[in-house]
Write a protein that holds these residues in place. Structure first.
Motif, PDB file in Angstrom:
ATOM      1  N   ILE A  15       0.859  -1.184   0.000  1.00 11.73           N
ATOM      2  CA  ILE A  15       0.000   0.000   0.000  1.00 11.73           C
ATOM      3  C   ILE A  15       0.896   1.235   0.000  1.00 11.73           C
ATOM      4  O   ILE A  15       1.783   1.368   0.834  1.00 11.73           O
ATOM      5  CB  ILE A  15      -0.913   0.022   1.240  1.00 11.73           C
ATOM      6  CG1 ILE A  15      -1.823  -1.217   1.257  1.00 11.73           C
ATOM      7  CG2 ILE A  15      -1.745   1.296   1.255  1.00 11.73           C
ATOM      8  CD1 ILE A  15      -2.738  -1.330   0.063  1.00 11.73           C
ATOM      9  N   ILE A  18      -2.524   5.765   2.381  1.00  8.89           N
ATOM     10  CA  ILE A  18      -3.776   5.532   3.106  1.00  8.89           C
ATOM     11  C   ILE A  18      -4.278   6.868   3.648  1.00  8.89           C
ATOM     12  O   ILE A  18      -3.567   7.542   4.403  1.00  8.89           O
ATOM     13  CB  ILE A  18      -3.592   4.541   4.269  1.00  8.89           C
ATOM     14  CG1 ILE A  18      -3.181   3.164   3.754  1.00  8.89           C
ATOM     15  CG2 ILE A  18      -4.886   4.426   5.067  1.00  8.89           C
ATOM     16  CD1 ILE A  18      -2.853   2.174   4.863  1.00  8.89           C
ATOM     17  N   ASP A  20      -7.103   8.014   5.997  1.00 10.86           N
ATOM     18  CA  ASP A  20      -7.984   7.374   6.967  1.00 10.86           C
ATOM     19  C   ASP A  20      -8.875   8.405   7.639  1.00 10.86           C
ATOM     20  O   ASP A  20      -8.440   9.140   8.534  1.00 10.86           O
ATOM     21  CB  ASP A  20      -7.136   6.634   8.009  1.00 10.86           C
ATOM     22  CG  ASP A  20      -7.988   5.841   8.991  1.00 10.86           C
ATOM     23  OD1 ASP A  20      -9.195   5.682   8.732  1.00 10.86           O
ATOM     24  OD2 ASP A  20      -7.434   5.371  10.007  1.00 10.86           O
ATOM     25  N   SER A  36     -12.036   8.622   3.164  1.00 11.41           N
ATOM     26  CA  SER A  36     -10.993   7.598   3.246  1.00 11.41           C
ATOM     27  C   SER A  36     -10.640   7.099   1.847  1.00 11.41           C
ATOM     28  O   SER A  36     -11.473   7.108   0.931  1.00 11.41           O
ATOM     29  CB  SER A  36     -11.457   6.427   4.114  1.00 11.41           C
ATOM     30  OG  SER A  36     -11.706   6.852   5.445  1.00 11.41           O
ATOM     31  N   THR A  38      -7.575   4.180  -0.051  1.00 11.11           N
ATOM     32  CA  THR A  38      -6.363   3.353  -0.035  1.00 11.11           C
ATOM     33  C   THR A  38      -5.852   3.234  -1.466  1.00 11.11           C
ATOM     34  O   THR A  38      -6.588   2.818  -2.356  1.00 11.11           O
ATOM     35  CB  THR A  38      -6.666   1.950   0.527  1.00 11.11           C
ATOM     36  OG1 THR A  38      -7.130   2.080   1.873  1.00 11.11           O
ATOM     37  CG2 THR A  38      -5.406   1.090   0.516  1.00 11.11           C
TER      38      THR A  38
END
Length: 640
Positions: A15, A18, A20, A36, A38
């Protein structure tokens, strides 16, 4: 620039980014609300959304240049983030050196190698230099600069010798050369020509790391990325595929959600009616209470309707001028006597032409546009202009010509000094500016709003030839679509200079190439041109060359046929006018006949209108039959 980011917590090395539950606010305005996302390592994603929704602000937060109000942003330890410097380099350093210095590790190792004395450290330095392929760095930097339009001589010139737009290309070259782990590009094509855009698209498809790209260029988003991140209603949504796939899925989801909302509203109204009717009736009280509780739990489905995109509106030419509207024979033009930029021009422009000018920046596209608009005169040859021809030109640099302290109403009032306020405001509205923006000083308008105002001012008097030089730089995707519709509805001639291939393909039916001091028709379509710019196969190039002569013969024959068929074309156009007027009269008659009181008030008038309606309907049939016959004859003659 390329920089190392802090060491956040990341669950997996696969990843890259991110986000969040982040919220971002600027100047008190909430742009992103508990969103959010990813982003996998190595992915290439396009970040899209209307202008002003917070895309650039999100980039600043990812780079650590502004804090989040809530949530956190995570990346692997020592991630190198790269984005184009906001200020273009203007030093006396040669371009190639500026780009080479962008790889800070290589520069530091080379500097240390000159002074290191410890044999072990020298070996480490040389090993690392080999690992990062430092010895091919100059060749890689030169390739990137060449792709962005700098030849070998230009690469050795100082940055101070170039204008701001060209310096921004150097800044882009520098960040591409540094090859950061996460490459953030914010509208990189705004300072590129079509050739540079095609090169960048090709480069990004092969880029070895993660890319997040803000762009309103549909073709770039279809070819260079494999996913779309959509910023809307302060939320981020991840979609797989290019832009067209995203747009199709988004429209389908919007349709489904709207159907669900309508169905839920009908269900809610039915339950509310039941409760209202039976809540006080003993035999139905329990059922009524049950439905009342169900109503309380029924979460409303929001309407999916997005923000309305205001259309562009170009006034129709006040009078038609005869073709050719412009004819040049043996023409040459430049800025200094004896130093022509364009030579040997022999071409014509007709009243309904849609022409796109291709060619790298610096080859003379803007020079040709200035010639057509009367800002430059021919040095040699002849240029014949149709009597009464009106030409309007829009270019990005003219945005600076707007009076910064004056609002849109004041700009338009200068062109309508005696008109009442309502008419002035109506003309501003036709330019696509919202009511609340009409009184905003030009300096406080967004780039897209300034572009709308300037285009409206340029085309104010209904030109016969509209020249647009990079009109889309400050427009989002939906506004670009609105511009395409306006250009296709406009009856005058259009000439477009643009790096936006979607705009070219959707509006132009003729391609002219400006190259090596010459302007002339391009043999091929945009796919052919892309192959040339990005290095298409030799077989394809050979085929184009072998077809060149026959295509030229066909164009000459087609031109001769068009000239011979011009009287027929005028008949077709006149018949189209009759059809349109007849249809409008039928619509007006239908509106009168739809009045139910007409027959009671004046039966004679109703009968008269009914008779005229039948006559007009018969006339429409005759006109359409004539139009079909003439059109068929025209098409058969053109195809012969």
């Amino acid at each position: 620039m390329a920089l190392a980011h802090g060491a956040p917590t990341v669950q997996t090395a696969f990843i890259m980014l991110i986000l969040d539950d982040i919220s971002l606010r600027i100047a008190g305005r909430l742009l992103i609300d508990h969103a959010s996302l990813t982003l996998p390592a190595g992915s290439k994603a396009g970040l899209v959304g209307r202008n002003g929704t917070g895309k650039t602000t999100l980039f600043k937060a990812i780079c650590g240049d502004m804090p989040t109000e809530s949530g956190k942003i995570s990346m692997p330890k020592n991630t190198r983030i790269g984005q184009v410097a906001q200020e273009a380099p203007g030093t006396e350093e040669p371009l190639i050196d500026i780009v080479l210095k962008a790889d800070t590790e290589r520069a530091a190792l080379l500097a240390e190698a000159d002074t290191a004395r410890d044999a072990h450290r020298i070996a480490e330095i040389q090993t690392r230099l080999a690992d990062i392929d430092a010895h091919s760095a100059e060749a890689r930097a030169a390739t990137i600069l060449a792709g962005l339009g700098f030849d070998e001589a230009a690469q050795k010139r100082p940055a101070s010798a170039f204008s701001g737009g060209w310096r921004m290309r150097v800044a882009l070259a520098a960040v591409l050369f540094a090859e950061p782990d996460l490459l953030l590009l914010d509208e990189p094509t705004n300072y590129l020509d079509l050739e540079g855009t095609l090169w960048l698209e090709n480069y990004l498809t092969r880029y070895p790391h993660t890319v997040l790209l803000i762009s309103h260029d549909r073709d770039l988003l279809n070819r260079a990325v494999s996913s779309i991140v959509h910023l809307e209603n302060k939320k981020l949504t991840f979609w797989r595929g290019g832009y067209d796939q995203f747009a199709r899925q988004y429209a389908e989801q919007a349709e489904l959600q709207e159907k669900s909302r309508v169905k839920q509203d009908a269900h809610r109204k039915h339950m509310e009616a039941f409760v209202e009717r039976f809540r006080y009736k003993a035999s139905k009280a329990r059922q009524a209470q049950s439905r009342l509780k169900a109503l309380e739990k029924l979460k409303p489905i929001e309407s999916f309707a997005g923000e309305i995109v205001r259309p562009f509106n170009f006034p129709e030419p006040e009078k038609t001028v005869a073709s050719p509207i412009v004819a040049i024979t043996g023409g040459s033009v430049g800025y200094q006597p004896g130093k022509a930029v364009l030579n040997r021009m022999s071409l014509r422009i007709d009243e309904d032409d849609r022409i796109a000018l291709l060619g790298a920046n610096g080859n003379g596209k803007s020079t040709f546009a200035k010639l057509l608009s009367g800002r430059l005169k021919l040095e040699n040859g002849t240029m014949t202009i149709a009597p009464g021809l009106k030409v309007a030109i829009f270019a990005q640099h003219q945005l600076d010509d707007l009076r910064p302290e004056e609002n849109a109403i004041e700009h338009v009032r200068r062109l309508m000094p005696d008109a009442p306020e309502a008419k002035v405001r109506a003309r501003v509205a036709q330019m696509g500016l919202a009511t609340e923006k009409m009184a905003t000083p030009a300096k406080d308008l967004s780039g897209g709003e300034k572009a709308r105002l300037l285009m409206g001012l340029a085309a104010f008097d209904g030109p016969n030839l509209l020249i647009l030089d990079e009109p889309t730089n400050h427009l989002d995707i939906d506004s670009r679509e609105a511009l395409i519709h306006a250009l296709n509805d406009y009856s005058g001639a259009v000439m477009v200079i643009s790096h936006d291939r979607h705009l070219i393909e959707a509006t132009a039916d003729r391609l002219w190439l400006v190259k090596d001091g010459h302007v002339g028709p391009f043999d091929g379509d945009m796919a052919d041109y892309r192959q040339i710019v990005t290095g298409g196969s030799s077989e394809r190039r050979e085929k184009r060359e072998s077809d060149k002569a026959s295509k030229a013969d066909k164009r000459r024959e087609a031109a001769q046929r068009r000239a011979a068929l011009e009287p027929l074309a005028k008949q077709i156009k006149a018949t189209e006018g009759l059809i349109e007027r007849t249809r409008k009269r039928i619509e007006a008659l239908d509106a009168e006949l739809a009045d139910p009181t007409l027959y009671d008030r004046d039966a004679g008038k109703a009968a008269k209108l009914g008779k005229e309606r039948a006559e007009q309907s018969a006339a429409l049939d005759r006109h359409e039959e004539i139009w079909l016959t003439l059109s068929s004859e025209y098409e058969e003659s053109m195809a012969a």
